[in-house]
Design an enzyme around this catalytic site. Sequence first.
Site, short mmCIF file in Angstrom:
data_model
loop_
_atom_site.label_atom_id
_atom_site.label_comp_id
_atom_site.label_asym_id
_atom_site.label_seq_id
_atom_site.Cartn_x
_atom_site.Cartn_y
_atom_site.Cartn_z
N GLY A 46 61.03 -20.47 44.03
CA GLY A 46 60.80 -20.89 42.66
C GLY A 46 61.47 -22.24 42.43
O GLY A 46 62.36 -22.63 43.19
N GLN A 51 65.52 -28.76 37.42
CA GLN A 51 66.28 -28.90 38.67
C GLN A 51 65.99 -30.20 39.39
O GLN A 51 66.76 -30.63 40.25
CB GLN A 51 65.95 -27.74 39.63
N CYS A 96 70.07 -19.87 44.52
CA CYS A 96 69.48 -20.95 43.72
C CYS A 96 69.56 -22.24 44.51
O CYS A 96 70.60 -22.54 45.10
CB CYS A 96 70.25 -21.10 42.40
N LEU A 97 68.47 -22.99 44.51
CA LEU A 97 68.47 -24.27 45.23
C LEU A 97 69.49 -25.23 44.63
O LEU A 97 69.92 -26.17 45.30
CB LEU A 97 67.07 -24.89 45.21
N HIS A 138 64.89 -15.96 36.28
CA HIS A 138 65.80 -16.98 36.82
C HIS A 138 65.30 -18.38 36.46
O HIS A 138 66.09 -19.24 36.03
CB HIS A 138 65.88 -16.78 38.35
N GLU A 139 63.99 -18.62 36.60
CA GLU A 139 63.43 -19.95 36.31
C GLU A 139 63.44 -20.25 34.81
O GLU A 139 63.73 -21.39 34.40
CB GLU A 139 62.00 -20.07 36.85
N HIS A 142 66.68 -21.46 33.74
CA HIS A 142 66.88 -22.90 34.02
C HIS A 142 66.37 -23.75 32.85
O HIS A 142 67.00 -24.75 32.48
CB HIS A 142 66.12 -23.32 35.29
O1 GNR Z 1 64.60 -19.76 46.32
C1 GNR Z 1 65.09 -19.02 45.46
N1 GNR Z 1 65.32 -17.72 45.76
C2 GNR Z 1 65.68 -16.76 44.82
C3 GNR Z 1 66.12 -15.53 45.27
C4 GNR Z 1 66.48 -14.54 44.39
C5 GNR Z 1 66.38 -14.77 43.04
C6 GNR Z 1 65.95 -16.00 42.56
C7 GNR Z 1 65.59 -16.98 43.44
S1 GNR Z 1 65.01 -18.49 42.84
C8 GNR Z 1 65.48 -19.57 44.15
C9 GNR Z 1 64.95 -20.97 43.92
C10 GNR Z 1 65.57 -21.54 42.68
O2 GNR Z 1 66.70 -21.95 42.61
N2 GNR Z 1 64.84 -21.54 41.60
O3 GNR Z 1 65.36 -22.00 40.44
NI NI Z 2 67.50 -21.66 40.56
#
Ligand code: GNR
Ligand code: NI
Length: 174
Positions: A46, A51, A96-97, A138-139, A142
């Site tokens: 995601g 980001q 999270c990246l 999660h997104e 953000h």
């Molecule tokens: O790559 C991602 N893996 C992930 C694993 C578990 C829960 C959420 C994520 S999102 C993350 C990529 C990211 O930072 N998206 O904002």
């Molecule tokens: Ni993230």
Amino acid sequence: MSLLEILEFPDPRLRKKALPVDKVDDALKQTIDDMFETMYAASGIGLAAIQVSIQKRLLIIDLADGEEGEEPKPLVFINPEITVLDPTPYRHEEGCLSVPGYFEFVERPQKVLVNALNREGEAFEIEAEGLLAVCVQHEIDHLNGKLFVDYLSVLKRQRIKSKLEKEHKQNASA
Ligand code: GNR
Ligand code: NI
């Protein structure tokens, strides 16, 4: 297409609230394509526009893990609105990246409904459970300036912050 730079915690730009997209035009589609290229290059599932320093309510998801023969399943969400359908806490390990190298369990509602526009600017809705529900929440966090580390204890968050700050300093002087 071009690779975009991914901001890392504790960059204050990750705390900005993203603004609604007012039109889905060719420039936005270019941004979306660049985001997919960036997300696949980083092996993420995601990515939210914030980001990559774009303060718009736009996120992408692809849960296909790139195994041999598996087709990509790109999802685009513009101006997403979320409704909780089942608030039962669902625990999943998140990364999270923008917080590279750290994985921690987070609890979120188990089932949600998301209304959004797709890459063509058409309205759609999707019910999400399991990993898709985790990822879309999660997104959307953000887009509201929130990170998964905000669900952890102050101690854990501080440790992650200090370690990443140290890494950033080392990278800057290298
Ligand atoms: O790559 C991602 N893996 C992930 C694993 C578990 C829960 C959420 C994520 S999102 C993350 C990529 C990211 O930072 N998206 O904002
Ligand atoms: Ni993230």
